[in-house]
Design an enzyme around this catalytic site. Structure first.
Site, PDB file in Angstrom:
ATOM      1  N   GLY A  57     -15.838  -0.581   9.422  1.00  0.00           N
ATOM      2  CA  GLY A  57     -16.751  -1.009  10.465  1.00  0.00           C
ATOM      3  C   GLY A  57     -17.172  -2.461  10.419  1.00  0.00           C
ATOM      4  N   CYS A  89      -6.555   7.711   3.675  1.00  0.00           N
ATOM      5  CA  CYS A  89      -6.075   8.021   5.019  1.00  0.00           C
ATOM      6  C   CYS A  89      -6.258   9.501   5.335  1.00  0.00           C
ATOM      7  CB  CYS A  89      -4.603   7.633   5.148  1.00  0.00           C
ATOM      8  SG  CYS A  89      -3.934   7.916   6.808  1.00  0.00           S
ATOM      9  N   GLN A 109       0.850  -1.182   0.000  1.00  0.00           N
ATOM     10  CA  GLN A 109       0.000   0.000   0.000  1.00  0.00           C
ATOM     11  C   GLN A 109       0.891   1.239   0.000  1.00  0.00           C
ATOM     12  OE1 GLN A 109      -3.832   1.766   2.491  1.00  0.00           O
ATOM     13  NE2 GLN A 109      -2.526   0.220   3.426  1.00  0.00           N
ATOM     14  N   LYS A 148      -7.498   2.459  -3.013  1.00  0.00           N
ATOM     15  CA  LYS A 148      -8.331   2.415  -1.805  1.00  0.00           C
ATOM     16  C   LYS A 148      -8.741   3.853  -1.500  1.00  0.00           C
ATOM     17  CE  LYS A 148      -8.493   0.780   2.996  1.00  0.00           C
ATOM     18  NZ  LYS A 148      -8.674   2.020   3.755  1.00  0.00           N
TER      19      LYS A 148
END
Length: 305
Positions: free
Chosen positions: A181, A68, A38, A107
């Protein structure tokens, strides 16, 4: 604990790979495959150079982090703030695809700050897919770059799984994974009715034992009791290799403290790892002692010595 689940590294900044200790940043054990690197960055040329360097480490996937929200990431103009400049993300993906032998993925979040996810997310996806992205992982929560800490942003604003499902309906031919989550394998299975992949973050780190059933439930492996003795032995071997290469037990042990959350003896397990792993000369025997404290059967039968 799983031979099939895809493991992601922490985010590694392209500049660090170019100028920093490459083996420490990119090295990994063969047991970690399949594993994705990543990356963080916003300069297409630097990302491409980082990938040329990373080629020697044989990652199975290369992922650009556009999700992020930390202050440190914002100051470097990468991570979630890149959702504000989807054209930059597309340029990065094109440059990465030009040099990478492995699939290149993104992502992202569903949006940042005042963005409308129904507009921002499709625009980003359209651009990166046109640039050649092989898959997109979507964290189903907005990133708030103003007024919320990264910790607060884990709970606020609420998750919106439905918009991720809508993106899969819009791009049925594209691999789309969901993140955010997801705490249990039951929840993961429910999401897989709508998308192609599920990413576990904090749940896998804080209670990694849930991964013991992944290969059976999702990859067709025969059902089997978890081999905790085998896991212990593999981790002891890994620690031996890590120490032989100049590392310390604590580098490994600190990531194992949440392994048996909820099992009898897990508190003692954590105490042993947290305390004894820091002692001078600590080695694989600490792993054995910690495992021996856990009551895996729940009836007093502990792992064999």
């Amino acid at each position: 604990m799983s031979r099939h689940a895809l493991l992601y590294t922490e985010m590694v900044v392209a500049d660090a790979i170019i100028h920093g200790p490459r083996d420490r940043l990119l090295g990994h054990d063969a047991a970690e495959h399949p594993v994705a690197l990543q990356l963080g960055g916003s300069d297409p040329a630097k990302l491409a150079e980082a990938l040329r360097i990373a080629e020697a480490y044989h990652y199975d996937e290369i992922n650009l982090n556009v999700g992020c929200p930390s202050d440190r990431v914002q100051s470097g103009t990468f991570g979630a703030c890149l959702m504000l400049t989807p054209e930059t993300v597309a340029s990065c993906i094109a440059a990465m695809k030009a040099v990478s032998k492995a699939p290149v993925t993104v992502k992202c979040r569903i949006g940042v700050d005042e963005q409308e996810p129904e507009e921002a997310l499709p625009e980003l996806m359209t651009r990166v897919l046109d640039a050649g992205a092989d898959a997109i992982w979507i964290h189903a929560r907005k990133a708030w770059l103003k007024g919320l800490s990264p910790k607060e942003n884990r709970e606020i604003p609420p998750l919106d799984y439905d918009i991720v499902y809508l993106m899969k309906q819009r791009w049925p031919e594209v691999f789309i994974g969901i993140n955010g989550g997801i705490q249990t394998l039951d929840q993961a299975e429910a999401h897989l009715a709508h998308v192609d992949g599920v990413m576990l973050g904090r749940a896998a780190y804080q209670n990694a034992a849930i991964l013991a059933d992944v290969d059976h439930r999702f990859f067709g492996e025969p059902a089997a009791e978890a081999d905790w003795n085998g896991l212990r032995d593999r981790m002891m071997g890994y620690v031996e290799r890590h120490i032989a290469d100049g590392g310390r037990l604590q580098h490994v042990a600190r990531h194992m403290v949440g392994l048996f959350t909820g099992l009898p003896g897990s508190r003692r397990y954590r105490q042993i790892l947290s305390t004894d792993a820091n002692k001078p000369g600590a080695g694989p025997e600490v792993i054995a002692a910690a495992f021996a404290a856990v009551d895996f059967a729940g009836e007093g039968e502990r792992v064999s010595a």
